[in-house]
Design a protein around this motif. Structure first.
Motif, PDB file in Angstrom:
ATOM      1  N   THR A  63       0.845  -1.185   0.000  1.00  0.00           N
ATOM      2  CA  THR A  63       0.000   0.000   0.000  1.00  0.00           C
ATOM      3  C   THR A  63       0.885   1.240   0.000  1.00  0.00           C
ATOM      4  O   THR A  63       1.889   1.290   0.701  1.00  0.00           O
ATOM      5  CB  THR A  63      -0.895   0.027   1.260  1.00  0.00           C
ATOM      6  N   ARG A  64       0.505   2.198  -0.798  1.00  0.00           N
ATOM      7  CA  ARG A  64       1.252   3.430  -0.832  1.00  0.00           C
ATOM      8  C   ARG A  64       0.667   4.421   0.173  1.00  0.00           C
ATOM      9  O   ARG A  64      -0.535   4.579   0.275  1.00  0.00           O
ATOM     10  CB  ARG A  64       1.219   4.060  -2.222  1.00  0.00           C
ATOM     11  N   GLY A  65       1.530   5.057   0.900  1.00  0.00           N
ATOM     12  CA  GLY A  65       1.088   6.061   1.868  1.00  0.00           C
ATOM     13  C   GLY A  65       0.691   7.349   1.173  1.00  0.00           C
ATOM     14  O   GLY A  65       0.920   7.519  -0.024  1.00  0.00           O
ATOM     15  N   ASP A  66       0.082   8.242   1.931  1.00  0.00           N
ATOM     16  CA  ASP A  66      -0.338   9.525   1.368  1.00  0.00           C
ATOM     17  C   ASP A  66       0.836  10.326   0.829  1.00  0.00           C
ATOM     18  O   ASP A  66       0.725  11.019  -0.163  1.00  0.00           O
ATOM     19  CB  ASP A  66      -1.072  10.358   2.430  1.00  0.00           C
ATOM     20  N   ASP A  71       4.374  13.484  -4.268  1.00  0.00           N
ATOM     21  CA  ASP A  71       5.297  13.641  -5.377  1.00  0.00           C
ATOM     22  C   ASP A  71       4.526  13.286  -6.646  1.00  0.00           C
ATOM     23  O   ASP A  71       4.221  12.126  -6.897  1.00  0.00           O
ATOM     24  CB  ASP A  71       6.490  12.697  -5.187  1.00  0.00           C
ATOM     25  N   SER A  72       4.184  14.283  -7.432  1.00  0.00           N
ATOM     26  CA  SER A  72       3.318  14.065  -8.594  1.00  0.00           C
ATOM     27  C   SER A  72       3.930  13.112  -9.624  1.00  0.00           C
ATOM     28  O   SER A  72       3.228  12.527 -10.429  1.00  0.00           O
ATOM     29  CB  SER A  72       2.989  15.394  -9.265  1.00  0.00           C
ATOM     30  N   GLY A  76       0.362   7.654 -11.177  1.00  0.00           N
ATOM     31  CA  GLY A  76       0.272   6.943 -12.448  1.00  0.00           C
ATOM     32  C   GLY A  76       1.346   5.884 -12.614  1.00  0.00           C
ATOM     33  O   GLY A  76       1.242   4.992 -13.434  1.00  0.00           O
ATOM     34  N   LEU A  77       2.383   6.021 -11.807  1.00  0.00           N
ATOM     35  CA  LEU A  77       3.497   5.079 -11.905  1.00  0.00           C
ATOM     36  C   LEU A  77       3.046   3.679 -11.504  1.00  0.00           C
ATOM     37  O   LEU A  77       3.384   2.689 -12.137  1.00  0.00           O
ATOM     38  CB  LEU A  77       4.621   5.557 -10.985  1.00  0.00           C
ATOM     39  N   GLY A 101      -3.586  11.783 -14.768  1.00  0.00           N
ATOM     40  CA  GLY A 101      -3.442  11.586 -13.331  1.00  0.00           C
ATOM     41  C   GLY A 101      -2.558  12.640 -12.709  1.00  0.00           C
ATOM     42  O   GLY A 101      -2.833  13.158 -11.636  1.00  0.00           O
ATOM     43  N   ARG A 102      -1.501  12.992 -13.420  1.00  0.00           N
ATOM     44  CA  ARG A 102      -0.551  13.965 -12.895  1.00  0.00           C
ATOM     45  C   ARG A 102      -1.123  15.370 -12.909  1.00  0.00           C
ATOM     46  O   ARG A 102      -0.688  16.232 -12.170  1.00  0.00           O
ATOM     47  CB  ARG A 102       0.745  13.908 -13.698  1.00  0.00           C
ATOM     48  N   THR A 103      -2.095  15.590 -13.742  1.00  0.00           N
ATOM     49  CA  THR A 103      -2.700  16.915 -13.760  1.00  0.00           C
ATOM     50  C   THR A 103      -3.982  16.934 -12.917  1.00  0.00           C
ATOM     51  O   THR A 103      -4.796  17.820 -13.016  1.00  0.00           O
ATOM     52  CB  THR A 103      -2.993  17.380 -15.209  1.00  0.00           C
ATOM     53  N   GLY A 104      -4.156  15.906 -12.093  1.00  0.00           N
ATOM     54  CA  GLY A 104      -5.255  15.908 -11.133  1.00  0.00           C
ATOM     55  C   GLY A 104      -6.542  15.276 -11.621  1.00  0.00           C
ATOM     56  O   GLY A 104      -7.584  15.412 -11.011  1.00  0.00           O
TER      57      GLY A 104
END
Ligand SMILES: [Zn+2]
Length: 112
Positions: A63-66, A71-72, A76-77, A101-104
């Motif tokens: 699981t990835r943390g907040d 780090d934008s 998507g990675l 995704g990177r642009t929100g």
């Protein structure tokens, strides 16, 4: 890391410069003969490598943390890696999704 590669038009030698300040870019001179007459070489390769190394170090089972998504570049990675693991090759379509995704505008249907 903002490393720029140049080829000197005068002495034909190639060198790289680490430029932390964008203002320095216009002031770069040849390391060997001090000529300002330089050709900037493509540095996209090193940028690409960076994403590749991020992809390979990414563990999709965890699981990835907040903080991860602060780090934008990480947005998507995970989806990209997951797609790769599933053997799905979306090619440029994937980059399009990642860019969204990177642009929100991340689309959950692509990541889960
Ligand atoms: Zn030179």
């Amino acid at each position: 890391m903002p490393i720029y590669e140049y080829r000197c038009k005068k002495c034909k030698k190639e060198f790289s410069r680490l430029l932390l300040n964008p203002k320095e870019i216009s002031e770069v001179k040849c390391r060997f003969c001090s000529s300002p007459n330089l050709t900037k070489l493509l540095s996209s390769f090193s940028l690409h490598q960076t994403e590749e190394s991020r992809l390979s170090s990414l563990d999709t089972s965890k699981t990835r943390g907040d903080n991860y998504y602060k780090d934008s570049r990480n947005i998507g990675l995970w989806a990209k890696k997951r797609m790769r693991e599933l053997g799905v090759d979306l090619g440029s379509k994937m980059d399009e999704i990642v860019e969204k995704g990177r642009t929100g505008k991340i689309l959950n249907e692509y990541t889960e």
